[in-house]
Design a protein around this motif. Structure first.
Motif, PDB file in Angstrom:
ATOM      1  N   SER A   1      59.223  65.389  30.911  1.00 48.53           N
ATOM      2  CA  SER A   1      60.042  64.175  30.971  1.00 48.53           C
ATOM      3  C   SER A   1      61.317  64.429  31.758  1.00 48.53           C
ATOM      4  O   SER A   1      62.071  65.353  31.441  1.00 48.53           O
ATOM      5  N   ASP A   2      61.588  63.605  32.745  1.00 49.04           N
ATOM      6  CA  ASP A   2      62.836  63.787  33.503  1.00 49.04           C
ATOM      7  C   ASP A   2      64.052  63.500  32.620  1.00 49.04           C
ATOM      8  O   ASP A   2      65.127  64.067  32.826  1.00 49.04           O
ATOM      9  N   ARG A   3      63.886  62.647  31.616  1.00 54.58           N
ATOM     10  CA  ARG A   3      64.987  62.397  30.674  1.00 54.58           C
ATOM     11  C   ARG A   3      65.326  63.675  29.900  1.00 54.58           C
ATOM     12  O   ARG A   3      66.498  63.976  29.659  1.00 54.58           O
ATOM     13  N   ASN A   4      64.292  64.408  29.498  1.00 51.35           N
ATOM     14  CA  ASN A   4      64.536  65.659  28.785  1.00 51.35           C
ATOM     15  C   ASN A   4      65.164  66.712  29.694  1.00 51.35           C
ATOM     16  O   ASN A   4      66.012  67.494  29.250  1.00 51.35           O
ATOM     17  N   VAL A   5      64.741  66.745  30.947  1.00 48.58           N
ATOM     18  CA  VAL A   5      65.359  67.671  31.911  1.00 48.58           C
ATOM     19  C   VAL A   5      66.856  67.382  32.016  1.00 48.58           C
ATOM     20  O   VAL A   5      67.687  68.300  31.966  1.00 48.58           O
ATOM     21  N   GLU A   6      67.205  66.122  32.125  1.00 50.16           N
ATOM     22  CA  GLU A   6      68.617  65.759  32.227  1.00 50.16           C
ATOM     23  C   GLU A   6      69.362  66.095  30.934  1.00 50.16           C
ATOM     24  O   GLU A   6      70.470  66.661  30.970  1.00 50.16           O
ATOM     25  N   ARG A   7      68.773  65.759  29.787  1.00 51.54           N
ATOM     26  CA  ARG A   7      69.435  66.033  28.508  1.00 51.54           C
ATOM     27  C   ARG A   7      69.667  67.530  28.319  1.00 51.54           C
ATOM     28  O   ARG A   7      70.774  67.961  27.965  1.00 51.54           O
ATOM     29  N   LEU A   8      68.624  68.340  28.567  1.00 49.57           N
ATOM     30  CA  LEU A   8      68.744  69.785  28.412  1.00 49.57           C
ATOM     31  C   LEU A   8      69.770  70.363  29.386  1.00 49.57           C
ATOM     32  O   LEU A   8      70.550  71.247  29.035  1.00 49.57           O
ATOM     33  N   SER A   9      69.775  69.855  30.604  1.00 45.28           N
ATOM     34  CA  SER A   9      70.699  70.357  31.619  1.00 45.28           C
ATOM     35  C   SER A   9      72.140  70.097  31.226  1.00 45.28           C
ATOM     36  O   SER A   9      72.998  70.991  31.309  1.00 45.28           O
TER      37      SER A   9
ATOM     38  N   ALA B   1      61.207  73.839  37.222  1.00 43.25           N
ATOM     39  CA  ALA B   1      59.889  73.927  37.846  1.00 43.25           C
ATOM     40  C   ALA B   1      59.308  72.523  37.936  1.00 43.25           C
ATOM     41  O   ALA B   1      59.630  71.657  37.118  1.00 43.25           O
ATOM     42  N   PRO B   2      58.445  72.267  38.912  1.00 41.11           N
ATOM     43  CA  PRO B   2      57.855  70.935  39.021  1.00 41.11           C
ATOM     44  C   PRO B   2      56.849  70.671  37.906  1.00 41.11           C
ATOM     45  O   PRO B   2      56.255  71.604  37.357  1.00 41.11           O
ATOM     46  N   VAL B   3      56.673  69.402  37.559  1.00 48.00           N
ATOM     47  CA  VAL B   3      55.627  69.054  36.610  1.00 48.00           C
ATOM     48  C   VAL B   3      54.272  69.329  37.258  1.00 48.00           C
ATOM     49  O   VAL B   3      54.125  69.277  38.483  1.00 48.00           O
ATOM     50  N   PRO B   4      53.257  69.658  36.459  1.00 52.50           N
ATOM     51  CA  PRO B   4      51.942  69.970  37.036  1.00 52.50           C
ATOM     52  C   PRO B   4      51.326  68.786  37.778  1.00 52.50           C
ATOM     53  O   PRO B   4      51.688  67.625  37.578  1.00 52.50           O
TER      54      PRO B   4
ATOM     55  N   TYR C   1      58.592  66.722  46.852  1.00 53.27           N
ATOM     56  CA  TYR C   1      59.959  66.384  47.266  1.00 53.27           C
ATOM     57  C   TYR C   1      60.529  65.286  46.369  1.00 53.27           C
ATOM     58  O   TYR C   1      61.681  65.377  45.912  1.00 53.27           O
ATOM     59  N   ALA C   2      59.738  64.255  46.121  1.00 55.62           N
ATOM     60  CA  ALA C   2      60.224  63.129  45.319  1.00 55.62           C
ATOM     61  C   ALA C   2      60.570  63.573  43.909  1.00 55.62           C
ATOM     62  O   ALA C   2      61.558  63.097  43.325  1.00 55.62           O
ATOM     63  N   TYR C   3      59.794  64.486  43.350  1.00 52.34           N
ATOM     64  CA  TYR C   3      60.086  64.968  42.000  1.00 52.34           C
ATOM     65  C   TYR C   3      61.447  65.655  41.959  1.00 52.34           C
ATOM     66  O   TYR C   3      62.311  65.325  41.142  1.00 52.34           O
TER      67      TYR C   3
ATOM     68  N   ALA D   1      63.838  65.551  44.169  1.00 54.44           N
ATOM     69  CA  ALA D   1      64.910  64.653  44.594  1.00 54.44           C
ATOM     70  C   ALA D   1      65.381  63.799  43.416  1.00 54.44           C
ATOM     71  O   ALA D   1      66.590  63.558  43.242  1.00 54.44           O
ATOM     72  N   ASN D   2      64.445  63.357  42.605  1.00 54.86           N
ATOM     73  CA  ASN D   2      64.805  62.561  41.436  1.00 54.86           C
ATOM     74  C   ASN D   2      65.626  63.386  40.448  1.00 54.86           C
ATOM     75  O   ASN D   2      66.647  62.923  39.924  1.00 54.86           O
ATOM     76  N   VAL D   3      65.192  64.634  40.203  1.00 55.93           N
ATOM     77  CA  VAL D   3      65.925  65.504  39.280  1.00 55.93           C
ATOM     78  C   VAL D   3      67.337  65.772  39.804  1.00 55.93           C
ATOM     79  O   VAL D   3      68.332  65.667  39.067  1.00 55.93           O
ATOM     80  N   ALA D   4      67.443  66.116  41.082  1.00 55.29           N
ATOM     81  CA  ALA D   4      68.749  66.423  41.659  1.00 55.29           C
ATOM     82  C   ALA D   4      69.683  65.218  41.607  1.00 55.29           C
ATOM     83  O   ALA D   4      70.888  65.354  41.339  1.00 55.29           O
ATOM     84  N   THR D   5      69.134  64.051  41.840  1.00 60.90           N
ATOM     85  CA  THR D   5      69.943  62.831  41.790  1.00 60.90           C
ATOM     86  C   THR D   5      70.414  62.561  40.367  1.00 60.90           C
ATOM     87  O   THR D   5      71.580  62.195  40.143  1.00 60.90           O
ATOM     88  N   GLN D   6      69.526  62.742  39.404  1.00 56.85           N
ATOM     89  CA  GLN D   6      69.901  62.529  38.000  1.00 56.85           C
ATOM     90  C   GLN D   6      71.002  63.490  37.546  1.00 56.85           C
ATOM     91  O   GLN D   6      71.926  63.102  36.841  1.00 56.85           O
ATOM     92  N   LEU D   7      70.884  64.749  37.954  1.00 52.90           N
ATOM     93  CA  LEU D   7      71.837  65.756  37.482  1.00 52.90           C
ATOM     94  C   LEU D   7      73.168  65.682  38.206  1.00 52.90           C
ATOM     95  O   LEU D   7      74.203  66.056  37.655  1.00 52.90           O
ATOM     96  N   GLY D   8      73.134  65.229  39.463  1.00 48.67           N
ATOM     97  CA  GLY D   8      74.381  65.113  40.218  1.00 48.67           C
ATOM     98  C   GLY D   8      74.811  66.441  40.823  1.00 48.67           C
ATOM     99  O   GLY D   8      74.221  67.486  40.595  1.00 48.67           O
ATOM    100  N   ARG D   9      75.890  66.359  41.585  1.00 47.73           N
ATOM    101  CA  ARG D   9      76.335  67.528  42.350  1.00 47.73           C
ATOM    102  C   ARG D   9      76.970  68.616  41.499  1.00 47.73           C
ATOM    103  O   ARG D   9      77.096  69.753  41.935  1.00 47.73           O
ATOM    104  N   GLU D  10      77.365  68.266  40.284  1.00 47.76           N
ATOM    105  CA  GLU D  10      78.138  69.236  39.497  1.00 47.76           C
ATOM    106  C   GLU D  10      77.272  70.277  38.807  1.00 47.76           C
ATOM    107  O   GLU D  10      77.793  71.267  38.273  1.00 47.76           O
ATOM    108  N   ILE D  11      75.951  70.116  38.783  1.00 50.65           N
ATOM    109  CA  ILE D  11      75.065  71.066  38.110  1.00 50.65           C
ATOM    110  C   ILE D  11      74.263  71.845  39.146  1.00 50.65           C
ATOM    111  O   ILE D  11      73.390  71.284  39.811  1.00 50.65           O
ATOM    112  N   PRO D  12      74.520  73.143  39.301  1.00 50.08           N
ATOM    113  CA  PRO D  12      73.752  73.946  40.262  1.00 50.08           C
ATOM    114  C   PRO D  12      72.292  74.079  39.808  1.00 50.08           C
ATOM    115  O   PRO D  12      72.012  74.277  38.623  1.00 50.08           O
ATOM    116  N   ILE D  13      71.388  73.976  40.771  1.00 49.38           N
ATOM    117  CA  ILE D  13      69.956  73.987  40.473  1.00 49.38           C
ATOM    118  C   ILE D  13      69.278  75.159  41.158  1.00 49.38           C
ATOM    119  O   ILE D  13      69.497  75.419  42.341  1.00 49.38           O
ATOM    120  N   CYS D  14      68.424  75.837  40.389  1.00 47.65           N
ATOM    121  CA  CYS D  14      67.514  76.844  40.923  1.00 47.65           C
ATOM    122  C   CYS D  14      66.111  76.243  40.911  1.00 47.65           C
ATOM    123  O   CYS D  14      65.617  75.837  39.853  1.00 47.65           O
TER     124      CYS D  14
END
Length: 311
Positions: free
Chosen positions: A91-99, A113-116, A125-127, A129-142
């Motif tokens: 769930s992208d909502r859970n990714v955002e909440r956990l982050s 990691a991407p969803v299967p 890319y769309a997956y 991109a959606n996560v990065a947009t939700q988290l915003g610039r302030e959260i570094p992503i690996c």
């Protein structure tokens, strides 16, 4: 090595050990072993920790347990080294909440990691991109590129598109297999295009670490039960002594290769950590591998040979 605290960024290098999640023999979280394991990693000189990754059995934890582990490790570390938190979820909502929870507790960044079952470059890319947009610039992503587990192939072109579009994407955990040519392509194409250079830390148990360092990796993000070897090898490479680094690596290679086995590797790694006094139990939550008497004897023999070689 990178700074002892703060957020991960494009210049991050060294060893970010993937931490196991200790359980008692009854399967419950062992918080005392969470503390002793964290201390063990710090004593071995790691640059940082990565918690709640696939090796950390994150999918087997409840929401409350996930928070407990984050709180316990981050409190124990006390800002001494950066801690990256795995936040992958269906769930992208859970990714955002956990982050956001991880960052509020003092994390240095998050690993995703991407969803299967993403099949095309545009879907991958769309997956992200959606996560990065939700988290915003302030959260570094690996970005975790681990197709053996996720079944998702993240192409070099998609990695470049994401790096160009989202400055918060600062690191790639490279675990494609075989993938050394891919690592070279990321580095070479990025340099040729004048693209922003990101940090690349490698996984797969560190099995190809010397070759990957020579191809442009900045360090390792993996969970080998002798993290001091990874630390020393990376330091030697960064000091311009690749031959000495590879000689040291080769002493540990039989045990590292044995521990890397798919299916049983986590049980071997936890048992080695138990034998080294880092955790009290080698229990792997079900469903998970269980070692038999032959497995235990085999592991003991390899550890004995390593200790003899080091002695």
């Amino acid at each position: 090595m990178s700074a002892p605290s703060g957020l991960i960024n494009e210049t991050t290098k060294g060893v970010y050990v993937i931490a196991a999640t200790p359980f008692a023999d009854n399967g419950e979280l062992d918080l005392e072993s969470v503390d002793s394991l964290t201390d063990f990693y710090l004593e071995k000189g790691v640059t940082g920790l990565t918690i709640l990754g696939m090796m950390g059995e994150a999918p087997k934890l409840s929401e409350a347990e996930t928070t407990t582990v984050m709180q316990r490790v981050l409190k124990r570390v006390g800002g001494g080294v950066p801690v990256v938190v795995g936040v992958s979820d269906a769930s992208d909502r859970n990714v955002e909440r956990l982050s956001r929870e991880a960052m509020s507790l003092g994390a240095a960044g998050v690993m995703v990691a991407p969803v299967p079952n993403l099949k095309t470059d545009d879907q991958v890319y769309a997956y992200y991109a959606n996560v990065a947009t939700q988290l915003g610039r302030e959260i570094p992503i690996c970005l975790q590129d681990f197709p053996q587990s996720t079944g998702v192939h993240t192409s070099v072109s998609v990695i470049h598109r994401l790096v160009d579009a989202f400055p918060q994407i600062v690191m790639l955990k490279h675990e494609d297999f075989p993938g050394m040519r891919k690592l070279s392509q990321v580095r070479e194409q990025s340099a040729a295009a004048g693209r922003r250079r990101i940090s690349i830390l490698v996984g797969n148990g560190g099995l190809f670490l010397p070759q990957e360092m020579l191809r442009g990796a900045d360090g390792a993000m993996t969970g080998f039960a002798y993290p001091e070897m990874l630390v020393q090898v990376c330091r030697l490479f960064h000091a311009g002594e690749p031959e000495q680094a590879e000689d040291l690596f080769n002493l540990y290679l039989p045990l590292l290769r044995h521990e890397f086995q798919y299916g049983i590797g986590l049980a071997l790694r936890k048992e080695t950590l138990r034998r080294r006094g880092a955790i009290r139990s080698a229990y792997v939550r079900r469903p998970g591998p269980v070692l038999d008497a032959t497995d235990h004897a085999e592991l003991g023999r390899l550890i004995g040979r390593l200790e003899a070689a080091l002695g």
